[in-house]
Design an enzyme around this catalytic site. Structure first.
Site, mmCIF file in Angstrom:
data_model
loop_
_atom_site.group_PDB
_atom_site.id
_atom_site.type_symbol
_atom_site.label_atom_id
_atom_site.label_comp_id
_atom_site.label_asym_id
_atom_site.label_seq_id
_atom_site.Cartn_x
_atom_site.Cartn_y
_atom_site.Cartn_z
ATOM 1 N N LYS A 22 17.282 7.782 -122.685
ATOM 2 C CA LYS A 22 17.453 7.451 -121.265
ATOM 3 C C LYS A 22 16.487 6.321 -120.927
ATOM 4 O O LYS A 22 15.347 6.312 -121.412
ATOM 5 C CB LYS A 22 17.165 8.702 -120.428
ATOM 6 C CG LYS A 22 17.386 8.531 -118.928
ATOM 7 C CD LYS A 22 17.181 9.853 -118.181
ATOM 8 C CE LYS A 22 17.415 9.707 -116.674
ATOM 9 N NZ LYS A 22 17.289 11.002 -115.948
ATOM 10 N N SER A 65 21.051 12.541 -112.792
ATOM 11 C CA SER A 65 20.827 11.125 -113.000
ATOM 12 C C SER A 65 21.002 10.682 -114.454
ATOM 13 O O SER A 65 21.124 9.497 -114.717
ATOM 14 C CB SER A 65 19.405 10.756 -112.566
ATOM 15 O OG SER A 65 18.442 11.420 -113.376
ATOM 16 N N SER A 88 19.126 16.931 -113.406
ATOM 17 C CA SER A 88 19.650 15.701 -114.014
ATOM 18 C C SER A 88 19.993 15.765 -115.492
ATOM 19 O O SER A 88 20.569 14.822 -116.016
ATOM 20 C CB SER A 88 18.670 14.552 -113.796
ATOM 21 O OG SER A 88 18.856 14.028 -112.510
HETATM 22 N N1 GLN Z 1 20.051 15.031 -108.032
HETATM 23 C C1 GLN Z 1 18.680 15.351 -107.815
HETATM 24 C C2 GLN Z 1 18.009 14.233 -107.063
HETATM 25 O O1 GLN Z 1 18.670 13.320 -106.710
HETATM 26 C C3 GLN Z 1 17.986 15.624 -109.106
HETATM 27 C C4 GLN Z 1 17.726 14.384 -109.879
HETATM 28 C C5 GLN Z 1 16.974 14.655 -111.149
HETATM 29 O O2 GLN Z 1 16.964 15.777 -111.669
HETATM 30 N N2 GLN Z 1 16.307 13.632 -111.632
HETATM 31 O O3 GLN Z 1 16.847 14.243 -106.808
#
Ligand code: GLN
Length: 490
Positions: free
Chosen positions: A76, A151, A175
Site C-alpha cells: 500500500k 482505504s 480499511s
Molecule cells: N473508512 C474509515 C475512515 O474513513 C476507516 C479508514 C481506515 O481504516 N483507514 O476513516
C-alpha cells in the site's frame, strides 16, 4: 501462474517449477496489460522487482531462503519505500521520495520478497471506497462500475484481479477488512501494536494497524509472520517477537465457541448478505463449533466515537505537512501564512480537510470535554463490551460490511453514508483487538465478507478457525468474472 496462492508459489519456487524472476515477470506483465481497467497501482517498480527477484533466485538456489523469499507482493502506498515515491494517495506527497523503508517493507525485504509496486488508496487512508485518491478511483474487479472498498482498495483490487498474490494494507477503522469483503479477498487487522508502525504514514495513531490482504487465511498467515515483530522505533509496538502463524492452522475446531452479537444483525444489514453470513455460521456449526448469542451494548456508539477520535489524531498528525519540510509547496508564496494556507489548501483533498477541521474543533479548549473526552470514555465502554464477551467465547463473528460493493459515486456526496460502511469494523479498532474478513458467498455476483474477531494477540487462533472454513468451502478461491480461474466458488 497468476492463479497460484502464496502457499502454491512457495512450493513451486522450492520445487524449481519456476523461478522468482519468471513469476515476477508474469505479474509485471499482467499489471501492464490489465491495470488500466482497475487503477489499483500508483507506482509499479519493475526494475527493482526484477533485481530483487534475481537476488531471491540466488538465495533459493543456495537453499537457505526464508519462506516468503522470491514471492512477489505489492505494498500500500502508505508504507515508506526507500527511493520510491510514497504518496499516501495525496497530492501533498505526490513528490515525496522517502530516504528509508518502513519497518513492514524492511521485513519483507529481509525475507527476500519482491515488491511489484505501490497500491492506490484513499487519500491519507480516509475513506471507504478509494474515491478520495488523488490518483483516481480504483474499480472493483468483480464489477468495474463499483467501488473496491477503502482505504486499501488498491491492495484489495490488485489481489482480487490476480495482479499480485498478496498485498500489504492498513486498517484504522476497517480499511483492510471492508475492501477484503467487497473484493472476495482475505484481510487481517492484527492486534494493535503487533506490527511496527514505523515508516507507515500516520492517520490516527492509536487506531492504525498494518496487516495483510491475500486470497486465503493461509496466505495471510504467511504474510503476517513476516510483518509482525518487535520494534523499539515504534513506542506503541507491543514488543512481541513474530511467530509462525501457519503453525496450528489445521487444528480441529470442534468445541470452539463463536459469539454472535445480536447488534450485528439488526437494521442496516442487507438481507441477502445476512443470509450468506448465517449460512457461514451454520457451516461452522457443522465443523463442530458452538454458536453463542452475545450482546455488545455500546457498539452502536463506535462510529460517532471514532469520528471524534480519528479526526482529532489526524489533525495533529497532518500538521507536519506545512509546505516547508517536505511535500507539496504552493507557487510563489507572499509570506509564511500564505505559504501554509495555500500549500495545505492545494495539497489536501476535501475529505482530508474536513477531518482536519473536525479534529481541530473537538480538540479546542471549549469543546475538548464535550467531544474528545466523552469519545474516549465511550471508547472504554466499547472495549469493556468486547473484553466481557471474549471471556465467554473464543471468537466473535458477524458481517464485515453492511452490503456488497456499491456503485462508484453512490456515496461520495454523503460523508455520513460513507462513514456507516464501517459500522461493523470500527469498534474493533477502538478496542485494539485483532479481526479479519474472509469471503463467505456471493449476492447477485458480488462478494460478501464474514468478519471474525479474536481475543488480544490470538491471531493464530482466528486464522486457524478461518482456515478450517476455507478447507471445507471454496468461496475464497472464486475469481472475479473475466479472470480465468480453475476454481470457482461452489
Ligand atoms: N473508512 C474509515 C475512515 O474513513 C476507516 C479508514 C481506515 O481504516 N483507514 O476513516
Amino acid at each position: 501462474m497468476h492463479q497460484l496462492t502464496i502457499a502454491d508459489i512457495i512450493r513451486g519456487l522450492r520445487a524449481r517449477q519456476f523461478s522468482s524472476t519468471e513469476i515476477t515477470r508474469h505479474f509485471l506483465d499482467r499489471i501492464a496489460q490489465l491495470d488500466q481497467r482497475y487503477n489499483s497501482f500508483i507506482t509499479v517498480t519493475e526494475e527493482q522487482a526484477l533485481r530483487q527477484a534475481q537476488a531471491a533466485d540466488k538465495r533459493l538456489a543456495a537453499g537457505d531462503a526464508p519462506a516468503m523469499c522470491g514471492v512477489p507482493i505489492a505494498h500500500k502506498d502508505i508504507f515508506c519505500t526507500s527511493g520510491v515515491r510514497t504518496s499516501c494517495g495525496s497530492k501533498m506527497l505526490d513528490n515525496f521520495v522517502p530516504p528509508y523503508d518502513a519497518a513492514v517493507v524492511e521485513n519483507f525485504n529481509r525475507a527476500g520478497s519482491v515488491t511489484l509496486g505501490k497500491t492506490n488508496m484513499d487519500e491519507f487512508a480516509m475513506g471507504s471506497s478509494n474515491e478520495t485518491s488523488h490518483y483516481g478511483a480504483v474499480k472493483n474487479p468483480w464489477d468495474t462500475t463499483r467501488v473496491p472498498g477503502g482505504s486499501s482498495g488498491g491492495s484489495a483490487a490488485s489481489v482480487a484481479a490476480l495482479l499480485a498474490p498478496g498485498a500489504t494494507a492498513t486498517d484504522t477503522g476497517g480499511s483492510i477488512r471492508q475492501p477484503a469483503a467487497l473484493t472476495n479477498t482475505t484481510g487481517v487487522k492484527p492486534t494493535y501494536g503487533r506490527i511496527s508502525r514505523w515508516g507507515m504514514v500516520a492517520f490516527a495513531s492509536s487506531l492504525d494497524q498494518a496487516g495483510p490482504l491475500a486470497r486465503s487465511a493461509e496466505d495471510a498467515a504467511l504474510m503476517l509472520s513476516v510483518m509482525a515483530g518487535s520494534d523499539h522505533r515504534d513506542a506503541t509496538n507491543l514488543g512481541h517477537a513474530s511467530q509462525d502463524f501457519t503453525k496450528g492452522l489445521d487444528k480441529e475446531i470442534s468445541g470452539v465457541r463463536i459469539g454472535v452479537p445480536r447488534e450485528y444483525f439488526g437494521d442496516g444489514l442487507d438481507n441477502d448478505a445476512a443470509a450468506r453470513i448465517e449460512a457461514a455460521l451454520r457451516e461452522f456449526e457443522k465443523l463442530g463449533a458452538e454458536l453463542v448469542d452475545i450482546s455488545l451494548p455500546h457498539v452502536h456508539l463506535a462510529v460517532p466515537a471514532y469520528y471524534v477520535i480519528a479526526p482529532a489524531e489526524a489533525s495533529a498528525n497532518l500538521s507536519r505537512f506545512d509546505g516547508v519540510r517536505y511535500g507539496h509547496r504552493c507557487e510563489e508564496p507572499k509570506d509564511l501564512r500564505d505559504l501554509y494556507m495555500r500549500s495545505r489548501g492545494e495539497g489536501f483533498g476535501e475529505e482530508v480537510q474536513r477531518r482536519i477541521l473536525v479534529g481541530t474543533y473537538v480538540l479546542s479548549a471549549g469543546y475538548y470535554d464535550a467531544y474528545y473526552n466523552k469519545a474516549q470514555q465511550v471508547r472504554r465502554l466499547i472495549k469493556q463490551d468486547f473484553v466481557q464477551a471474549l471471556e465467554r467465547v473464543d471468537v466473535i463473528m458477524g458481517p464485515t460490511s453492511p452490503s456488497p460493493a456499491f456503485p462508484l459515486g453512490a456515496k461520495s456526496a454523503d460523508p455520513v453514508a460513507m462513514y456507516l460502511e464501517d459500522t461493523y469494523t470500527i469498534a474493533i479498532n477502538l478496542a485494539g483487538l485483532p479481526a479479519m474478513s474472509m469471503p463467505c458467498g456471493l449476492v447477485n455476483g458480488l462478494p460478501v465478507g464474514l468478519q471474525i474477531i479474536g481475543n488480544y494477540l490470538e491471531e493464530a487462533r482466528m486464522l486457524n478457525i478461518a482456515h478450517i472454513y476455507q478447507r471445507a468451502t471454496d468461496w475464497h478461491l472464486a475469481a472475479a468474472p473475466g479472470l480465468v480461474s480453475d476454481r470457482t466458488g461452489a
